[in-house]
Structures are given as C-alpha cells and as structure tokens.
Design a protein around this motif. Sequence first.
Motif, mmCIF file in Angstrom:
data_model
loop_
_atom_site.group_PDB
_atom_site.id
_atom_site.type_symbol
_atom_site.label_atom_id
_atom_site.label_comp_id
_atom_site.label_asym_id
_atom_site.label_seq_id
_atom_site.Cartn_x
_atom_site.Cartn_y
_atom_site.Cartn_z
ATOM 1 N N MET A 20 0.838 -1.187 0.000
ATOM 2 C CA MET A 20 0.000 0.000 0.000
ATOM 3 C C MET A 20 0.876 1.241 0.000
ATOM 4 N N SER A 21 0.396 2.280 -0.690
ATOM 5 C CA SER A 21 1.129 3.538 -0.723
ATOM 6 C C SER A 21 0.831 4.354 0.531
ATOM 7 N N THR A 22 1.658 5.351 0.762
ATOM 8 C CA THR A 22 1.443 6.255 1.901
ATOM 9 C C THR A 22 0.073 6.914 1.815
ATOM 10 N N LYS A 23 -0.283 7.356 0.611
ATOM 11 C CA LYS A 23 -1.563 8.035 0.414
ATOM 12 C C LYS A 23 -2.740 7.116 0.707
ATOM 13 N N GLU A 24 -2.663 5.863 0.267
ATOM 14 C CA GLU A 24 -3.758 4.908 0.508
ATOM 15 C C GLU A 24 -3.944 4.661 2.004
ATOM 16 N N ILE A 25 -2.845 4.464 2.728
ATOM 17 C CA ILE A 25 -2.942 4.233 4.177
ATOM 18 C C ILE A 25 -3.524 5.461 4.866
ATOM 19 N N ALA A 26 -3.067 6.637 4.470
ATOM 20 C CA ALA A 26 -3.550 7.881 5.077
ATOM 21 C C ALA A 26 -5.048 8.061 4.869
ATOM 22 N N GLU A 27 -5.532 7.746 3.680
ATOM 23 C CA GLU A 27 -6.959 7.906 3.384
ATOM 24 C C GLU A 27 -7.804 6.947 4.204
ATOM 25 N N ILE A 28 -7.362 5.698 4.344
ATOM 26 C CA ILE A 28 -8.132 4.710 5.095
ATOM 27 C C ILE A 28 -8.170 5.044 6.583
ATOM 28 N N LEU A 29 -7.037 5.464 7.140
ATOM 29 C CA LEU A 29 -6.961 5.748 8.577
ATOM 30 C C LEU A 29 -7.340 7.189 8.916
ATOM 31 N N ASP A 30 -7.599 8.003 7.873
ATOM 32 C CA ASP A 30 -7.981 9.397 8.066
ATOM 33 C C ASP A 30 -6.913 10.171 8.843
ATOM 34 N N ILE A 31 -5.661 9.995 8.387
ATOM 35 C CA ILE A 31 -4.539 10.722 8.972
ATOM 36 C C ILE A 31 -3.727 11.330 7.826
ATOM 37 N N THR A 32 -2.700 12.083 8.147
ATOM 38 C CA THR A 32 -1.899 12.714 7.105
ATOM 39 C C THR A 32 -0.801 11.758 6.623
ATOM 40 N N PRO A 33 -0.338 11.917 5.375
ATOM 41 C CA PRO A 33 0.789 11.102 4.897
ATOM 42 C C PRO A 33 2.025 11.240 5.779
ATOM 43 N N GLY A 47 11.268 -3.205 15.349
ATOM 44 C CA GLY A 47 11.672 -4.493 14.806
ATOM 45 C C GLY A 47 10.691 -5.101 13.826
ATOM 46 N N ILE A 48 9.640 -4.366 13.450
ATOM 47 C CA ILE A 48 8.664 -4.867 12.477
ATOM 48 C C ILE A 48 9.266 -4.692 11.084
ATOM 49 N N PRO A 49 9.373 -5.766 10.281
ATOM 50 C CA PRO A 49 10.034 -5.681 8.976
ATOM 51 C C PRO A 49 9.166 -5.009 7.900
ATOM 52 N N VAL A 50 8.886 -3.728 8.082
ATOM 53 C CA VAL A 50 8.155 -2.971 7.058
ATOM 54 C C VAL A 50 9.156 -2.540 5.996
ATOM 55 N N GLN A 51 8.905 -2.921 4.768
ATOM 56 C CA GLN A 51 9.811 -2.600 3.675
ATOM 57 C C GLN A 51 9.118 -1.689 2.675
ATOM 58 N N GLY A 52 9.891 -0.968 1.906
ATOM 59 C CA GLY A 52 9.327 -0.028 0.954
ATOM 60 C C GLY A 52 9.862 -0.231 -0.445
ATOM 61 N N MET A 53 9.011 0.107 -1.417
ATOM 62 C CA MET A 53 9.415 0.052 -2.817
ATOM 63 C C MET A 53 9.127 1.423 -3.431
ATOM 64 N N PRO A 54 10.140 2.099 -3.973
ATOM 65 C CA PRO A 54 9.936 3.437 -4.530
ATOM 66 C C PRO A 54 9.211 3.393 -5.879
ATOM 67 N N GLY A 55 8.784 4.571 -6.345
ATOM 68 C CA GLY A 55 8.148 4.671 -7.650
ATOM 69 C C GLY A 55 6.648 4.788 -7.563
ATOM 70 N N ARG A 56 6.035 5.100 -8.714
ATOM 71 C CA ARG A 56 4.589 5.307 -8.785
ATOM 72 C C ARG A 56 3.804 4.078 -8.332
ATOM 73 N N ALA A 57 4.267 2.887 -8.701
ATOM 74 C CA ALA A 57 3.559 1.660 -8.349
ATOM 75 C C ALA A 57 4.073 1.057 -7.048
ATOM 76 N N GLY A 58 4.933 1.778 -6.331
ATOM 77 C CA GLY A 58 5.520 1.260 -5.112
ATOM 78 C C GLY A 58 4.658 1.469 -3.888
ATOM 79 N N GLY A 59 5.257 1.211 -2.728
ATOM 80 C CA GLY A 59 4.528 1.356 -1.476
ATOM 81 C C GLY A 59 5.218 0.582 -0.372
ATOM 82 N N TYR A 60 4.501 0.380 0.720
ATOM 83 C CA TYR A 60 5.032 -0.370 1.859
ATOM 84 C C TYR A 60 4.463 -1.782 1.871
ATOM 85 N N TYR A 61 5.259 -2.718 2.383
ATOM 86 C CA TYR A 61 4.797 -4.095 2.527
ATOM 87 C C TYR A 61 5.582 -4.752 3.654
#
Length: 341
Positions: A20-33, A47-61
């Motif tokens: 999910m992208s930053t914008k998608e998470i922000a919209e669902i949780l009603d918070i700012t990016p 210690g939570i392995p949150v990883q990121g992928m840059p670019g238009r189709a990227g996001g966190y996973y």
Amino acid sequence: MSKLSQCLKIIALLQTRQMMSTKEIAEILDITPRNVKAYIEYLKKAGIPVQGMPGRAGGYYLGNEYYFEVPKLDEGEYSALILAEKLLNSKSGFPLANELQTAVAKIRCALGDMVVNVFPIPTDELMLSLGKVDLKDNLNKILSTVYMAIKQRKRIRILYYTASRDERKRREVDPYAVVYREGSWYLIGYCHLREQVRTFKLVRIEEIEILDTTFVYPSDFSIKEYMSNIFSVIEGEEYDVEIRFFHPASIWIKEKKWLPNQQIEALEDGSVIFKARVKGLIDIKRWVLSFGKLAVVQKPEELVESIREEIEGMKDLYVGSCCEEEQPCEEERPCETEEGN
C-alpha cells in the motif's frame, strides 16, 4: 487514536493488502501522509520488517517471514461491517451480495459472543439503491475471472460485443483494474487489438478465458489518474467545459461532487456555471441532455454543436406526431411544431 492503535491498524492493512502507498494508508486511517511515515518509522524501530518500494507503483509491505495475529474487531469496526452488509444486500442489486453474506457469516462465527446485539438496527431501516443494474446471468463469473486475472497478472482473451458498431470481436487484454460505476462493472486494461488502454463493459463480455501469458503492470499507469477527469466511464480527448444550470437544476448541481476538478460559480439569478476539465464528451453530453431546458452548454463548441444536432434529430422524430392523429389539432391549441418550437 493512540500511536499504538494506529500502528496496529497499519500492520493489519499491510498484512492483508500486500502493498500500500502512503496516500492509501492515510486515506483509510484518516490521517496525514506525514503521520503515516512517522508510524512506519516507529514500527521499523520496534523491529517490524516494514519494507518499501519506490516509484509510482511502489509502497510499503511486510516481509514474508513476518506474521502478526491482528486483534479482533472492536465494536465500531464490527458495526461498520454489518452496516455494509445490510446496505449491499441482494435487494440493492449488488452483484456479489451472496458472497458478502457468507463472508460476514464466517466472521460472525469467528468472533463468537462479541457479535451479540452490537448493531441492532433492523435491515429494512437501512437500504441502499444502486440504481439500474446490469442483467446478465454469468456476470458474477465474469467478474471473478477478471479479478483472478488481475491478481495473477495474466492476460485474458475475450469475445466482446461493441454496441455502437454492432459487432463482436475477440481481443486479448492485459487487465489492470475493475471499476463499478452507475450500476455497471467495467474492465480497464491494455487492448492488444487497439494497442492502447481501453474500457470494457463486463455485461458485454460474452466469452472469457485466462491465458498463460503474464504481463507487467506499467509503472507509469495509475487507475485513479486515468479515471480522474472521466465524467462517467467513456474517455476521450480532454476539454474544458462550461455549462449553465438554471433553478432548480442549479440546486442539484451544488449538492454533489461530479468531478474532482469541478468549479461551481453561483450567479445572482439563482443559476450556476459548472466548470470542469473532462476526458471525452459522450457521457457529459448525455448528462446535459438529461436536464432538458434547465441546462445550456457554453463551451466547448464541439459539445454545443453535438447537442444541437441531437436536439434537431429528436425534433425530426416528433414533427407531425400531433397532426398525424385522426382528429385535427384544435385551433386554440396549435401544434408546437407549427409554432416553430
């Protein structure tokens, strides 16, 4: 909402939505990016392995090795789920109503005693009309097949009926997304026959099969951007439109957000000027005609001329309809066509 609670929700989203992208998470949780990024950093430090992928189709996973048992739904979340089920039941024409009901039944079973009397509002007091819905016996099967192909990034072959040309053709399509709009499901994808992104109405797909050929989702394509300025679902060249709506249509126009980029200017006589940039004129032409004499297009000239031709064609259909009756028109009530209206 506490930081811990928001972080748990982010984990739940990433664990179920894959990426999910930053914008998608922000919209669902009603918070700012900005808050999203701060919570992500907080999770990484924990210690939570949150990883990121840059670019238009990227996001966190989340890393594949990580699994977190998400807390059960709270009463507010469960109430929202039950409300959605009640609104999207079979009476409203939602095509996946049966699947939704069985899914909610499984959730109720898993939650046990918590679900008792959480949301006691009777079903008949909560109704949602989705308007006119498509009639096709195997629509659910087609929708499920398209969705599976999207998830697997597999090309599909369809036999598609084009109503405007009254023709059927087999096409191979890379499916990007499905859109539900105005009572109909649409497939957005790259058509290899036309060599461009096209929109297909699911009810007009007569045959469908998933091929072994895989495709890569283009990094420069965004379904949200693609649909952003399309008034309904038929896209085309971009135009700046200005339409004047008279009372009471002016009230109806102000009550809704028709397009993300719309501007509405109120005039002293109670009318309004609707301004927007749209892709394609077919759908907005139909929209304007639905208001009859309460709407007049000011620009572009292409839309003005198209509506003028449509009105002339309609007038030709009705010319003489009154005078062709067995009884002649009464003198005090002459035919409107004879008055030049």
